[in-house]
Scaffold this motif. Structure first.
Motif, short mmCIF file in Angstrom:
data_model
loop_
_atom_site.label_atom_id
_atom_site.label_comp_id
_atom_site.label_asym_id
_atom_site.label_seq_id
_atom_site.Cartn_x
_atom_site.Cartn_y
_atom_site.Cartn_z
N SER A 1 9.67 19.36 5.86
CA SER A 1 8.54 20.17 6.30
C SER A 1 7.55 19.31 7.05
O SER A 1 7.54 18.09 6.91
CB SER A 1 7.87 20.84 5.10
OG SER A 1 7.49 19.88 4.15
N SER A 2 6.74 19.97 7.85
CA SER A 2 5.75 19.27 8.68
C SER A 2 4.37 19.37 8.05
O SER A 2 4.12 20.21 7.18
CB SER A 2 5.72 19.90 10.07
OG SER A 2 6.97 19.71 10.71
N VAL B 1 5.05 4.88 3.12
CA VAL B 1 4.65 6.27 3.23
C VAL B 1 5.76 7.11 2.60
O VAL B 1 6.90 7.06 3.03
CB VAL B 1 4.42 6.70 4.69
CG1 VAL B 1 4.01 8.17 4.77
CG2 VAL B 1 3.36 5.81 5.35
N THR B 2 5.37 7.85 1.57
CA THR B 2 6.39 8.54 0.79
C THR B 2 5.84 9.79 0.12
O THR B 2 4.83 10.35 0.54
CB THR B 2 7.02 7.54 -0.22
OG1 THR B 2 8.20 8.11 -0.78
CG2 THR B 2 6.04 7.11 -1.29
N LEU C 1 11.73 11.90 6.09
CA LEU C 1 11.37 13.31 6.23
C LEU C 1 10.14 13.46 7.12
O LEU C 1 9.25 12.61 7.13
CB LEU C 1 11.15 13.94 4.85
CG LEU C 1 12.40 14.00 3.98
CD1 LEU C 1 12.08 14.62 2.62
CD2 LEU C 1 13.52 14.79 4.66
N ASP C 2 10.10 14.56 7.86
CA ASP C 2 9.09 14.75 8.91
C ASP C 2 7.66 14.54 8.44
O ASP C 2 6.85 13.94 9.14
CB ASP C 2 9.23 16.14 9.55
CG ASP C 2 10.44 16.24 10.46
OD1 ASP C 2 11.05 15.20 10.76
OD2 ASP C 2 10.78 17.38 10.86
N ARG C 3 7.30 15.06 7.26
CA ARG C 3 5.91 14.94 6.81
C ARG C 3 5.51 13.48 6.62
O ARG C 3 4.36 13.11 6.87
CB ARG C 3 5.68 15.76 5.53
CG ARG C 3 6.57 15.39 4.36
CD ARG C 3 6.50 16.50 3.29
NE ARG C 3 7.36 16.27 2.16
CZ ARG C 3 8.62 16.68 2.05
NH1 ARG C 3 9.19 17.32 3.06
NH2 ARG C 3 9.29 16.47 0.94
N TYR D 1 0.88 -1.16 0.00
CA TYR D 1 0.00 0.00 0.00
C TYR D 1 0.93 1.22 0.00
O TYR D 1 1.74 1.37 0.91
CB TYR D 1 -0.87 0.04 1.25
CG TYR D 1 -1.77 -1.14 1.40
CD1 TYR D 1 -3.03 -1.16 0.79
CD2 TYR D 1 -1.39 -2.24 2.17
CE1 TYR D 1 -3.88 -2.25 0.94
CE2 TYR D 1 -2.24 -3.34 2.32
CZ TYR D 1 -3.46 -3.33 1.71
OH TYR D 1 -4.31 -4.41 1.86
N ILE D 2 0.81 2.04 -1.03
CA ILE D 2 1.67 3.22 -1.12
C ILE D 2 0.82 4.44 -0.76
O ILE D 2 -0.22 4.68 -1.37
CB ILE D 2 2.25 3.40 -2.54
CG1 ILE D 2 2.72 2.07 -3.14
CG2 ILE D 2 3.36 4.45 -2.54
CD1 ILE D 2 3.81 1.37 -2.40
N VAL D 3 1.28 5.20 0.23
CA VAL D 3 0.54 6.35 0.73
C VAL D 3 1.40 7.60 0.59
O VAL D 3 2.55 7.62 1.02
CB VAL D 3 0.17 6.17 2.22
CG1 VAL D 3 -0.57 7.40 2.76
CG2 VAL D 3 -0.64 4.91 2.45
N ARG D 4 0.82 8.62 -0.02
CA ARG D 4 1.50 9.92 -0.03
C ARG D 4 1.22 10.60 1.31
O ARG D 4 0.12 10.52 1.85
CB ARG D 4 1.00 10.80 -1.16
CG ARG D 4 1.77 12.13 -1.20
CD ARG D 4 1.30 13.03 -2.32
NE ARG D 4 2.05 14.28 -2.27
CZ ARG D 4 1.67 15.39 -2.85
NH1 ARG D 4 0.54 15.43 -3.54
NH2 ARG D 4 2.41 16.48 -2.75
N HIS D 5 2.21 11.28 1.83
CA HIS D 5 2.07 12.00 3.10
C HIS D 5 0.95 13.03 3.02
O HIS D 5 0.50 13.42 1.94
CB HIS D 5 3.38 12.70 3.45
CG HIS D 5 3.81 13.70 2.41
ND1 HIS D 5 3.25 14.96 2.30
CD2 HIS D 5 4.72 13.61 1.41
CE1 HIS D 5 3.80 15.60 1.31
NE2 HIS D 5 4.70 14.80 0.74
N GLY D 6 0.53 13.51 4.18
CA GLY D 6 -0.49 14.55 4.25
C GLY D 6 0.06 15.90 3.80
O GLY D 6 1.27 16.07 3.58
N GLU D 7 -0.84 16.84 3.67
CA GLU D 7 -0.50 18.16 3.14
C GLU D 7 0.51 18.92 4.01
O GLU D 7 0.45 18.88 5.24
CB GLU D 7 -1.78 19.00 3.04
CG GLU D 7 -1.55 20.40 2.53
CD GLU D 7 -2.77 21.28 2.73
OE1 GLU D 7 -3.43 21.57 1.71
OE2 GLU D 7 -3.07 21.64 3.89
N THR D 8 1.40 19.63 3.32
CA THR D 8 2.32 20.57 3.96
C THR D 8 2.00 21.97 3.45
O THR D 8 1.26 22.12 2.47
CB THR D 8 3.79 20.25 3.62
OG1 THR D 8 3.98 20.46 2.21
CG2 THR D 8 4.15 18.81 3.99
#
Length: 177
Positions: free
Chosen positions: A25-26, A140-141, A55-57, A4-11
């Motif tokens: 970035s967070s 998560v990427t 990375l933090d995000r 399962y490939i998930v893009r990080h949440g919004e920055t």
């Protein structure tokens, strides 16, 4: 093996439509909420491991998905594309069809080439298949890594352009290997 490939949440940079790459970035408040929503998709699934960009995000998104119940490991292979001289610039200032063209594989002064990125991600997939062949893994990427993975599993188009898909924050792609 299921990935399962998930893009990080919004920055904040995503919200401003800028190329982020390896800037650390967070998540925004919206990004945290997006990660909470995507976490719900995995509550009833058997997940053995989360592999995340360091990375933090991505770390924040992975932590929200894990909720302390799934081990997380970090891999530099999942770092976003090094945008070099394009880092921080608005997306409209870059010709994406050229920038994401596998066949042209333009060598920039500092930015990572598409083929270098593709090979880095393909090597990681091979390593995961060898080490975790019977596991269900969440990766998560970043959008660029998801883009490469999409074309890795679905084939590179004849024109080589890898920019024809849109990947939103906390989108999920699923692959059976």
């Amino acid at each position: 093996m299921k990935l399962y490939i998930v893009r990080h949440g919004e920055t904040m940079e995503n919200a401003n439509n800028c190329l982020v790459g390896r800037l650390n970035s967070s998540l925004t408040e919206n990004g945290i909420n997006q990660a909470r929503e995507v976490a719900k998709k995995f509550v009833d699934k058997k997940i053995d491991l989360i592999v995340s960009s360091p990375l933090d995000r991505c770390k924040q998104t992975a932590s929200i998905i894990s909720n302390g119940k799934i081990d997380i490991i970090y891999s530099d292979s999942l770092l976003g594309r090094d945008h070099g001289e394009f880092t921080g610039k608005h997306r409209d200032t870059v010709n994406f069809d050229e920038y994401w063209n596998y066949n042209k594989d333009i060598k920039y002064e500092k930015a990572e080439s598409v083929k270098t990125l593709y090979n880095r991600v393909a090597k990681l997939v091979t390593e995961l298949k060898e080490k975790y062949q019977d596991k269900n893994i969440i990766i998560v990427t970043h959008s660029g890594i998801m883009r490469v993975l999409y074309y890795y599993f679905n084939g590179i188009p004849d024109n080589g352009v890898l920019s024809e898909i849109t990947i939103k924050n906390c989108d999920v792609f699923e692959y059976d290997i």
